[in-house]
Design an enzyme around this catalytic site. Sequence first.
Site, PDB file in Angstrom:
ATOM      1  N   HIS A   1      67.998  17.076  12.614  1.00 39.73           N
ATOM      2  CA  HIS A   1      66.535  17.049  12.634  1.00 39.73           C
ATOM      3  C   HIS A   1      66.059  18.454  12.970  1.00 39.73           C
ATOM      4  O   HIS A   1      66.376  19.002  14.027  1.00 39.73           O
ATOM      5  CB  HIS A   1      66.009  16.032  13.644  1.00 39.73           C
ATOM      6  CG  HIS A   1      66.115  14.624  13.145  1.00 39.73           C
ATOM      7  ND1 HIS A   1      66.331  13.551  13.968  1.00 39.73           N
ATOM      8  CD2 HIS A   1      66.003  14.128  11.877  1.00 39.73           C
ATOM      9  CE1 HIS A   1      66.363  12.438  13.224  1.00 39.73           C
ATOM     10  NE2 HIS A   1      66.167  12.769  11.954  1.00 39.73           N
TER      11      HIS A   1
ATOM     12  N   GLU B   1      64.477  19.941  16.377  1.00 37.49           N
ATOM     13  CA  GLU B   1      65.128  19.660  17.661  1.00 37.49           C
ATOM     14  C   GLU B   1      65.998  20.852  18.072  1.00 37.49           C
ATOM     15  O   GLU B   1      67.222  20.786  18.129  1.00 37.49           O
ATOM     16  CB  GLU B   1      65.902  18.344  17.541  1.00 37.49           C
ATOM     17  CG  GLU B   1      64.942  17.182  17.245  1.00 37.49           C
ATOM     18  CD  GLU B   1      65.600  15.872  16.832  1.00 37.49           C
ATOM     19  OE1 GLU B   1      66.838  15.772  16.860  1.00 37.49           O
ATOM     20  OE2 GLU B   1      64.856  14.937  16.460  1.00 37.49           O
TER      21      GLU B   1
ATOM     22  N   ARG C   1      60.727  18.042  10.476  1.00 41.17           N
ATOM     23  CA  ARG C   1      61.878  17.223  10.887  1.00 41.17           C
ATOM     24  C   ARG C   1      62.924  17.059   9.775  1.00 41.17           C
ATOM     25  O   ARG C   1      64.114  16.980  10.026  1.00 41.17           O
ATOM     26  CB  ARG C   1      61.347  15.836  11.279  1.00 41.17           C
ATOM     27  CG  ARG C   1      62.371  14.727  11.448  1.00 41.17           C
ATOM     28  CD  ARG C   1      61.649  13.436  11.790  1.00 41.17           C
ATOM     29  NE  ARG C   1      62.461  12.239  11.716  1.00 41.17           N
ATOM     30  CZ  ARG C   1      63.022  11.657  12.774  1.00 41.17           C
ATOM     31  NH1 ARG C   1      62.905  12.199  13.960  1.00 41.17           N
ATOM     32  NH2 ARG C   1      63.711  10.547  12.649  1.00 41.17           N
TER      33      ARG C   1
ATOM     34  N   HIS D   1      70.601  15.038  19.423  1.00 44.13           N
ATOM     35  CA  HIS D   1      69.191  14.986  19.037  1.00 44.13           C
ATOM     36  C   HIS D   1      68.349  15.267  20.277  1.00 44.13           C
ATOM     37  O   HIS D   1      68.860  15.323  21.399  1.00 44.13           O
ATOM     38  CB  HIS D   1      68.825  13.600  18.489  1.00 44.13           C
ATOM     39  CG  HIS D   1      69.409  13.322  17.141  1.00 44.13           C
ATOM     40  ND1 HIS D   1      68.667  13.374  15.992  1.00 44.13           N
ATOM     41  CD2 HIS D   1      70.676  13.019  16.763  1.00 44.13           C
ATOM     42  CE1 HIS D   1      69.447  13.097  14.958  1.00 44.13           C
ATOM     43  NE2 HIS D   1      70.673  12.882  15.400  1.00 44.13           N
TER      44      HIS D   1
ATOM     45  N   GLU E   1      70.038  11.886  22.944  1.00 42.69           N
ATOM     46  CA  GLU E   1      68.669  12.386  22.824  1.00 42.69           C
ATOM     47  C   GLU E   1      68.474  13.219  24.085  1.00 42.69           C
ATOM     48  O   GLU E   1      68.365  12.683  25.183  1.00 42.69           O
ATOM     49  CB  GLU E   1      67.648  11.238  22.768  1.00 42.69           C
ATOM     50  CG  GLU E   1      67.738  10.371  21.520  1.00 42.69           C
ATOM     51  CD  GLU E   1      67.052  10.991  20.308  1.00 42.69           C
ATOM     52  OE1 GLU E   1      66.424  12.057  20.433  1.00 42.69           O
ATOM     53  OE2 GLU E   1      67.165  10.397  19.218  1.00 42.69           O
TER      54      GLU E   1
HETATM   55 ZN    ZN Z   1      66.620  13.665  15.998  1.00 42.40          ZN
END
Ligand code: ZN
Length: 420
Positions: free
Chosen positions: A174, A177, A230, A299, A375
């Site tokens: 992504h 990020e 993204r 992420h 995350e």
């Molecule tokens: Zn992500």
Amino acid sequence: MKYFIILVSLCLGMTLASKARFDNYHVVRVNVDTEVQLNVLRELEDQNSGYMFWETPVAVGRSVDFVVPPHKLAETDVIFEKFGFKSLTLAKNLQTLIDNEGAADNLRARAGLEWTNYYPLEAIYDWMDSLVAQYPNVVTPFIVGKTYEGRDIKGLKVSYKAGNPGIFMESNIHAREWVTSASSTWILNQLLTSKDAGVRDIAENIDWYFVPVANPDGFVYTHTSNRMWRKTRQPSSSLCYGADPNRNFGYKWMSGGSSNNACSDTYAGKSEFSEPETAALAAFYTTVAKNITAYIDFHSYSQLLMYPYGTTVAGSISNEAEHIQVGTEMQKKLSERYGTKYEFGNIVTTIYVASGGSIDWIKGVHDTPFVFVYEMRDTGRYGFILPADQIIPNAEETLDSLVEMVKQARVLGYFKSARN
Ligand SMILES: [Zn+2]
């Protein structure tokens, strides 16, 4: 001289003009308490009318963070009032967050990255090339494949001896990020330079495959044009670009938590593996999968540690108990150094349904023993725009948890030799 100055000014002006600004854009968090509220948010996201969703609205009972442009503030107030949303303004000027983030777009890494700034792709690639020259017996370059715009997707293998089990590290699929590639490159550097016994152990007794920027086109775009991008950059319709690469992998593709709207941030793509980047990563992984004991995917943001699957139709993984045993100890390690609190669990129960993610494909197709997705920091104060002075603390606690992962998995009999 005068003409030179005018020319330079023009070039600077053009550069600034082509980069999206977010002055007075608000970042807002709303609770989703009813199905009606959920549908309102979905409609706002699907309209593609200027709202930017940092999290896709998928379930009642979760909060959603999204960006409201200045010309939509009045409309948003009306919507909040009409549908009874409880809201919290996280930031009143997104551009200020971006200005203070620590992007170093004008820096090239000459003596190496310093992890006190966020660097553009060329600097990261230059640094990777320099490691190959500096550690010729340990660091080997590989190319995962080409992006839609023709860039190399570069990777590095760190191997101190033959016959080691492997760990595969994916980050920044992504595009926005940034802390994910900053952290994975820091960890890679620690494997080569740290004198800590725990780090030396996992560095020298495991083969590491790093793909720091899995979506280079999108990443470049976040540096040059739109910090909030993204997706990939392949045209997806006559007006919109890109698919969500983490909804594009070919395992239970389009079975929940992804969109068929080409303009959506969670657009799954025209078909599974429609994006050159995901097709290349899957093809490359297939060549090394038999050597890999753990696949790690970075992420941001939310501070969650999760394991597959992200679909409701896939059921649970065969060694879920082992993931719970190992992951629970990783979660403790993540908070030990700085008190950073992570939630831990299966993707669906911890966050939401999300099909077509890389880790579902890794587990579902290759049955790699351990598969975890992070995350990373934070929980929404800065969101994707995490200030650069948090890169090293974020990476430190993550490396602590990886050392712990190997320790715990060894107790269960893994990481003794290649692929076991
Ligand atoms: Zn992500």
